[in-house]
Scaffold this motif. Structure first.
Motif, PDB file in Angstrom:
ATOM      1  N   GLU A 287      -8.500 -33.619 -82.437  1.00  0.00           N
ATOM      2  CA  GLU A 287      -7.860 -34.876 -82.062  1.00  0.00           C
ATOM      3  C   GLU A 287      -8.844 -35.799 -81.353  1.00  0.00           C
ATOM      4  OE1 GLU A 287      -3.824 -34.821 -80.197  1.00  0.00           O
ATOM      5  OE2 GLU A 287      -4.849 -35.927 -78.622  1.00  0.00           O
ATOM      6  N   ASP A 288      -9.634 -35.220 -80.440  1.00  0.00           N
ATOM      7  CA  ASP A 288     -10.584 -36.017 -79.672  1.00  0.00           C
ATOM      8  C   ASP A 288     -11.638 -36.644 -80.586  1.00  0.00           C
ATOM      9  OD1 ASP A 288     -11.559 -36.771 -76.944  1.00  0.00           O
ATOM     10  OD2 ASP A 288     -13.350 -35.743 -77.666  1.00  0.00           O
ATOM     11  N   SER A 291     -10.024 -39.222 -83.102  1.00  0.00           N
ATOM     12  CA  SER A 291      -9.550 -40.478 -82.516  1.00  0.00           C
ATOM     13  C   SER A 291     -10.713 -41.315 -82.007  1.00  0.00           C
ATOM     14  CB  SER A 291      -8.526 -40.223 -81.413  1.00  0.00           C
ATOM     15  OG  SER A 291      -9.132 -39.611 -80.320  1.00  0.00           O
ATOM     16  N   LYS A 292     -11.867 -40.690 -81.802  1.00  0.00           N
ATOM     17  CA  LYS A 292     -13.051 -41.473 -81.469  1.00  0.00           C
ATOM     18  C   LYS A 292     -13.623 -42.125 -82.728  1.00  0.00           C
ATOM     19  CE  LYS A 292     -15.062 -38.544 -78.788  1.00  0.00           C
ATOM     20  NZ  LYS A 292     -15.985 -37.730 -78.017  1.00  0.00           N
ATOM     21  N   LEU A 293     -13.588 -41.353 -83.798  1.00  0.00           N
ATOM     22  CA  LEU A 293     -14.097 -41.831 -85.078  1.00  0.00           C
ATOM     23  C   LEU A 293     -13.267 -43.015 -85.556  1.00  0.00           C
ATOM     24  CD1 LEU A 293     -16.316 -40.734 -86.992  1.00  0.00           C
ATOM     25  CD2 LEU A 293     -14.488 -39.655 -88.286  1.00  0.00           C
ATOM     26  N   THR A 294     -11.956 -42.881 -85.490  1.00  0.00           N
ATOM     27  CA  THR A 294     -11.078 -43.950 -85.930  1.00  0.00           C
ATOM     28  C   THR A 294      -9.831 -43.985 -85.064  1.00  0.00           C
ATOM     29  OG1 THR A 294      -9.365 -44.260 -87.579  1.00  0.00           O
ATOM     30  CG2 THR A 294     -10.828 -42.416 -87.944  1.00  0.00           C
ATOM     31  N   PRO A 295      -9.821 -44.875 -84.055  1.00  0.00           N
ATOM     32  CA  PRO A 295      -8.684 -44.928 -83.145  1.00  0.00           C
ATOM     33  C   PRO A 295      -7.368 -45.240 -83.857  1.00  0.00           C
ATOM     34  CG  PRO A 295     -10.484 -46.306 -82.369  1.00  0.00           C
ATOM     35  CD  PRO A 295     -10.854 -45.850 -83.736  1.00  0.00           C
ATOM     36  N   GLU A 296      -7.433 -45.846 -85.051  1.00  0.00           N
ATOM     37  CA  GLU A 296      -6.205 -46.244 -85.730  1.00  0.00           C
ATOM     38  C   GLU A 296      -5.625 -45.142 -86.613  1.00  0.00           C
ATOM     39  OE1 GLU A 296      -8.965 -48.129 -85.897  1.00  0.00           O
ATOM     40  OE2 GLU A 296      -8.523 -50.138 -85.123  1.00  0.00           O
ATOM     41  N   PHE A 297      -6.491 -44.343 -87.226  1.00  0.00           N
ATOM     42  CA  PHE A 297      -5.982 -43.456 -88.282  1.00  0.00           C
ATOM     43  C   PHE A 297      -6.150 -41.967 -88.003  1.00  0.00           C
ATOM     44  CE2 PHE A 297      -7.261 -47.470 -90.303  1.00  0.00           C
ATOM     45  CZ  PHE A 297      -6.012 -47.873 -90.732  1.00  0.00           C
ATOM     46  N   TRP A 298      -6.504 -41.621 -86.752  1.00  0.00           N
ATOM     47  CA  TRP A 298      -6.788 -40.209 -86.478  1.00  0.00           C
ATOM     48  C   TRP A 298      -5.587 -39.312 -86.740  1.00  0.00           C
ATOM     49  CZ3 TRP A 298      -3.871 -37.760 -82.793  1.00  0.00           C
ATOM     50  CH2 TRP A 298      -3.155 -38.592 -81.923  1.00  0.00           C
ATOM     51  N   GLU A 299      -4.364 -39.850 -86.566  1.00  0.00           N
ATOM     52  CA  GLU A 299      -3.187 -39.008 -86.732  1.00  0.00           C
ATOM     53  C   GLU A 299      -3.095 -38.460 -88.152  1.00  0.00           C
ATOM     54  OE1 GLU A 299      -0.420 -41.912 -85.204  1.00  0.00           O
ATOM     55  OE2 GLU A 299       0.231 -40.488 -83.689  1.00  0.00           O
TER      56      GLU A 299
ATOM     57  N   VAL B   2     -12.698 -44.553 -93.620  1.00  0.00           N
ATOM     58  CA  VAL B   2     -12.097 -45.729 -93.032  1.00  0.00           C
ATOM     59  C   VAL B   2     -13.153 -46.829 -92.976  1.00  0.00           C
ATOM     60  CG1 VAL B   2     -10.869 -46.559 -91.034  1.00  0.00           C
ATOM     61  CG2 VAL B   2     -10.733 -44.170 -91.665  1.00  0.00           C
ATOM     62  N   SER B   6     -14.182 -50.482 -88.224  1.00  0.00           N
ATOM     63  CA  SER B   6     -13.373 -49.955 -87.147  1.00  0.00           C
ATOM     64  C   SER B   6     -14.056 -48.795 -86.429  1.00  0.00           C
ATOM     65  CB  SER B   6     -12.019 -49.516 -87.680  1.00  0.00           C
ATOM     66  OG  SER B   6     -12.213 -48.474 -88.583  1.00  0.00           O
ATOM     67  N   LEU B   7     -15.134 -48.285 -86.974  1.00  0.00           N
ATOM     68  CA  LEU B   7     -15.820 -47.200 -86.277  1.00  0.00           C
ATOM     69  C   LEU B   7     -16.357 -47.714 -84.966  1.00  0.00           C
ATOM     70  CD1 LEU B   7     -17.797 -45.464 -89.154  1.00  0.00           C
ATOM     71  CD2 LEU B   7     -15.612 -44.838 -88.145  1.00  0.00           C
ATOM     72  N   PHE B  37      -3.692 -47.592 -80.258  1.00  0.00           N
ATOM     73  CA  PHE B  37      -3.994 -47.991 -81.625  1.00  0.00           C
ATOM     74  C   PHE B  37      -3.171 -47.219 -82.649  1.00  0.00           C
ATOM     75  CE2 PHE B  37      -8.071 -49.059 -79.505  1.00  0.00           C
ATOM     76  CZ  PHE B  37      -8.134 -50.390 -79.857  1.00  0.00           C
ATOM     77  N   SER B  38      -2.487 -46.155 -82.179  1.00  0.00           N
ATOM     78  CA  SER B  38      -1.776 -45.302 -83.129  1.00  0.00           C
ATOM     79  C   SER B  38      -0.315 -45.201 -82.723  1.00  0.00           C
ATOM     80  CB  SER B  38      -2.403 -43.909 -83.151  1.00  0.00           C
ATOM     81  OG  SER B  38      -2.265 -43.310 -81.887  1.00  0.00           O
ATOM     82  N   LYS B  72     -14.098 -48.435 -78.897  1.00  0.00           N
ATOM     83  CA  LYS B  72     -12.639 -48.335 -78.844  1.00  0.00           C
ATOM     84  C   LYS B  72     -12.177 -46.898 -78.638  1.00  0.00           C
ATOM     85  CE  LYS B  72     -11.680 -52.239 -81.870  1.00  0.00           C
ATOM     86  NZ  LYS B  72     -11.082 -52.631 -83.138  1.00  0.00           N
ATOM     87  N   ARG B  73     -11.182 -46.745 -77.787  1.00  0.00           N
ATOM     88  CA  ARG B  73     -10.559 -45.446 -77.599  1.00  0.00           C
ATOM     89  C   ARG B  73      -9.040 -45.610 -77.652  1.00  0.00           C
ATOM     90  NH1 ARG B  73     -14.785 -44.022 -78.620  1.00  0.00           N
ATOM     91  NH2 ARG B  73     -16.269 -42.766 -77.464  1.00  0.00           N
ATOM     92  N   ASP B  74      -8.388 -44.643 -78.275  1.00  0.00           N
ATOM     93  CA  ASP B  74      -6.936 -44.708 -78.417  1.00  0.00           C
ATOM     94  C   ASP B  74      -6.255 -44.120 -77.176  1.00  0.00           C
ATOM     95  OD1 ASP B  74      -4.389 -44.871 -79.304  1.00  0.00           O
ATOM     96  OD2 ASP B  74      -4.564 -43.336 -80.854  1.00  0.00           O
ATOM     97  N   LYS B  76      -3.118 -43.748 -77.034  1.00  0.00           N
ATOM     98  CA  LYS B  76      -1.962 -43.063 -77.609  1.00  0.00           C
ATOM     99  C   LYS B  76      -0.629 -43.458 -77.000  1.00  0.00           C
ATOM    100  CE  LYS B  76      -5.137 -39.524 -78.866  1.00  0.00           C
ATOM    101  NZ  LYS B  76      -5.749 -38.268 -78.543  1.00  0.00           N
TER     102      LYS B  76
END
Lengths: 333, 403
Positions: A287-288, A291-299, B2, B6-7, B37-38, B72-74, B76
């Motif tokens: 998860e860590d 979510s760093k790689l892609t904050p939008e699509f990590w889920e 992606v 956005s990276l 972001f999610s 950027k950091r999510d 959540k």
């Protein structure tokens, strides 16, 4: 005839030796120590993982060993977190170790109280009721937001250095060792419980509660007992969470937390203690990093990994390893 | 894979600097962006992020020849823990010069002690709990507080709309409770009377508003002040209000402008017409700054998309960061940065704004919005304005704002 005797001897040998420590069991602790020296900048994540392992371990005691299904285990995590946080924020109790003990006792008490009701049910009813306990507690915390801080969170939590010596630093190094020490204690306790006659009777209840009744085991009392212990450990992990974050919100009681801890345990493998370690490390690192790689699509990535595990590793990652080992052994024969 | 973008959004703010020998040593300033972001609230982080990137794209010259890198950091969920861990990591591992973002208040509140400890300036771009800026000397806010719209609405309802009595319906979480307190304080100070305050469930599920509104209808106040999350909650509110025939019963529906967020307005349906709210921004403002902003937005993100108050906070926040970077010539020092931000003024799409030197909080104009029908789309019409509103919670020293 000779085969049956040999099989019985193997079974006896298993019972006699199962509880003994094996060399491979040093692995998690070596990994934990190695991680500290190799990745000192990642100890915030490390601390969160250690806390999650402890929480997953508490769930393994009831889900993996006693077969008690629950969707509300965050209730006890949250009670521990709030108890610890409110002791500091409202009563000025800033000694960390005693605050942890107190929070553990409070969570265990709540676990015992709710266990007296919950353990009378099983299956879907139990699932719904455990969920309701967590929701009730969360709404209670929301209603009395003057005490709990509510949605915006409980601020003003402060703890003295551990034993008056170890200060908390921005890198979470102290928190890491502190949490790891507690995890070691909890693990030894959990391991003792699992291999004790009490622990074996829990497995009996999981496998066939009716037969356990028939042999005269006090099923309900055993279940309440293990539920109480599990709630206490969950509370301890919650209290550690509160100390590491010095902040508690309603989120600690949330359904998401209950759900994720279950996913983590299933990912690692239930009913084998080490599943908690493997599941927490794999899930949280994944998860860590994602979510760093892609904050939008990590889920999406996390979800995909879980689907793969459910499809191809029914007994979790450790189950997969077992299967690989037995396959190798067969080939070697 | 992606989108590369956005990276790590590396924007060459120094395009100008490449052509002109503006600055001898162009620095790269690292900004840690912590937002959601999610999940269900992803759109908030997206709006703010797009606002930030749009400013960088439209005004590369504002950074004084330096480059800004967004990490950027999510965050959540609104639980504080993930955001705090992200902030900790950004400070210790990524060694960011500044922090920005923060959609949910608990996430900003949890991170406050870290920015004090690590001495990193933090620009809050949404989180509206009033007392956040009191938590650290390194926090400045460019968004709003719940009190900035609720309190003047209370005064306005009594003095201009002529409501003697009011009922309040609110979603039972801090923005709702804050908004209720703010409205009640303003309304009662002006001589009005709040006859009923009804908590209407949590922020996630949309409740059936009928029983709550029936209770209000029976109490027959002059005004009904409602705070609910924008989108499906707000749409259900206006629909229930119309279904129960409350307007014909002589009740005026009012609220803070959060409930008529631009991105959600068209989905509210014709029942929203006549709703009066108090807010600091709508994409329908016809000032030159706003028209330029909206057309740049539509050019960048598509004609169908619209910026809202969150996007403007991202834009203004980036302008504030640019001001700091330029003033300090790329060498970010926390105390100097806060000094540069104190009293900073800017012509924002929402109108003139300032960072209050005393509280480090935003000062902006509040406008009275009325929802009107324009062709087949709903539109915000400004019917009144209040210039340069400071956060009333801190001015009146209420609760934690006064500590």
């Amino acid at each position: 005839m000779a085969d049956a005797t040999r099989a019985r001897e193997r079974a006896t040998a298993h019972v006699v030796t199962a509880h003994r420590w094996r060399w491979v069991e040093a692995a998690p602790w070596l990994v934990a120590t190695g991680a500290f020296f190799l990745l000192p900048d990642y100890m915030t994540l490390g601390t969160q993982i250690v806390i999650t392992v402890m929480f997953a371990l508490s769930l393994d005691l009831i889900l993996g060993f006693a077969g008690i299904i629950t969707l509300g285990h965050a209730a006890y995590f949250g009670v521990g977190a709030y108890a610890c946080g409110m002791l500091s924020a409202h009563l000025g109790w800033t000694e960390p170790v005693s605050a942890l003990f107190a929070a553990t006792l409070v969570a265990a008490f709540v676990g015992w109280l709710s266990g007296l009701v919950l353990m009378r049910y099983h299956g879907l009813t139990l699932l719904m009721l455990t969920l309701s306990v967590a929701i009730l507690l969360q709404q209670l915390a929301n209603t009395y937001s003057d005490f709990t801080g509510g949605f915006d969170g409980l601020t003003g939590i402060y703890f003295d250095p551990v034993f008056g010596v170890f200060e908390y630093d921005l890198w979470s190094h102290t928190h890491y060792w502190y949490a790891l020490a507690w995890l070691a204690v909890v693990f030894v306790v959990a391991r003792r419980i699992v291999y004790s006659p009490f622990g074996r009777s829990l497995v009996g209840i999981r496998e066939n509660a009716l037969r356990m009744h028939a042999v005269g085991a006090p099923v309900f009392r055993r279940q309440v007992a293990v539920y109480t212990v599990s709630a206490g450990i969950a509370g301890l992990s919650g209290a550690l969470f509160a100390q590491a974050n010095t902040f508690v919100t309603l989120d600690v009681l949330g359904f998401t937390r209950s759900g994720i801890i279950m996913i983590i345990l299933i990912l690692g493998g239930t009913g084998r203690l080490y599943g908690a370690f493997v599941g927490a490390i794999v899930y949280m690192v994944l998860e860590d990093e994602l979510s760093k790689l892609t904050p939008e699509f990590w889920e999406f990535g996390v979800g995909l990994a879980l689907v793969l595990v459910v499809l191809f590793a029914r007994n979790g990652i450790l189950g997969l390893l077992d299967r690989a080992r037995s396959l190798l052994a067969e080939r070697g024969r | 894979m992606v989108k590369q973008k956005s990276l790590r959004t590396l924007v060459a703010a120094a395009t100008a600097a490449l052509l002109l020998p503006a600055s001898a040593n162009a620095e790269t300033v690292k900004i840690g962006v912590v937002m959601t972001f999610s999940g269900g609230a992803a759109n908030f982080g997206k709006q703010i992020g797009q606002g930030m990137e749009l400013f960088m794209q439209e005004h590369p010259e504002a950074f004084g020849g330096h480059t800004v890198e967004l990490i950027k950091r999510d965050a959540k969920h609104p639980g504080g823990d993930v955001a705090k861990a992200a902030v900790r990591e950004l400070i210790t591992r990524e060694k960011v010069d500044m922090l920005a973002g923060f959609v949910f208040s608990p996430n900003a509140i949890a991170s406050a002690e870290l920015v004090t400890q690590g001495k990193v300036p933090m620009v809050v771009m949404n989180a509206g709990t009033a007392w956040i800026t009191k938590l650290s000397p390194y926090i400045a806010r460019v968004s709003f507080t719940m009190w900035q719209s609720g309190h003047p609405m209370g005064t306005y309802a009594k003095e201009t709309l002529g409501c003697e009595t009011a009922a309040v319906g609110y979603t039972d979480y801090p923005p709702g409770k804050d908004s209720l307190n703010a409205f009640q304080t303003g309304f009662e100070a002006a001589g009005g009377k709040v006859v009923d305050a009804i908590p209407m469930g949590g922020p996630r599920e949309v409740p059936d508003f009928t029983p709550f509104f029936q209770r209000v209808k029976d109490a027959a106040p002059d005004c009904l002040y409602v705070f609910v999350p924008s989108g499906n909650h707000a749409g259900a509110v206006t629909k229930t209000f119309a279904d129960l025939g409350m307007r014909d019963a002589g009740i005026q529906l009012i609220g803070p402008g959060d409930i008529t967020q631009d991105t959600e307005l068209q989905g509210m349906g014709d029942d929203a017409v006549g709703l009066v709210t108090m807010h600091h921004y709508s994409a329908d403002y016809d000032t030159p700054q706003n028209q330029a902003f909206v057309s740049a937005w539509k050019a960048a993100y598509g004609a169908d998309s619209t910026p809202d108050f969150m996007a403007v906070a991202g834009w203004d926040g980036m302008a504030a960061i640019a001001h700091v970077v330029k003033t300090l010539d790329g060498e970010i020092d926390a105390d100097a940065a806060m000094e540069a931000l104190a009293g900073w003024t800017f012509e924002s799409p929402r109108g003139p704004i300032m960072i209050d030197p005393e509280t480090r909080d935003i000062v902006h104009d509040e406008h009275v919005h009325e929802v009107v029908k324009d062709g087949d789309r709903l539109k915000i019409k400004v019917i009144d304005s209040i210039a340069q509103v400071k956060d009333p919670c801190k001015a009146l020293k209420i609760g934690k704002c006064g500590e």
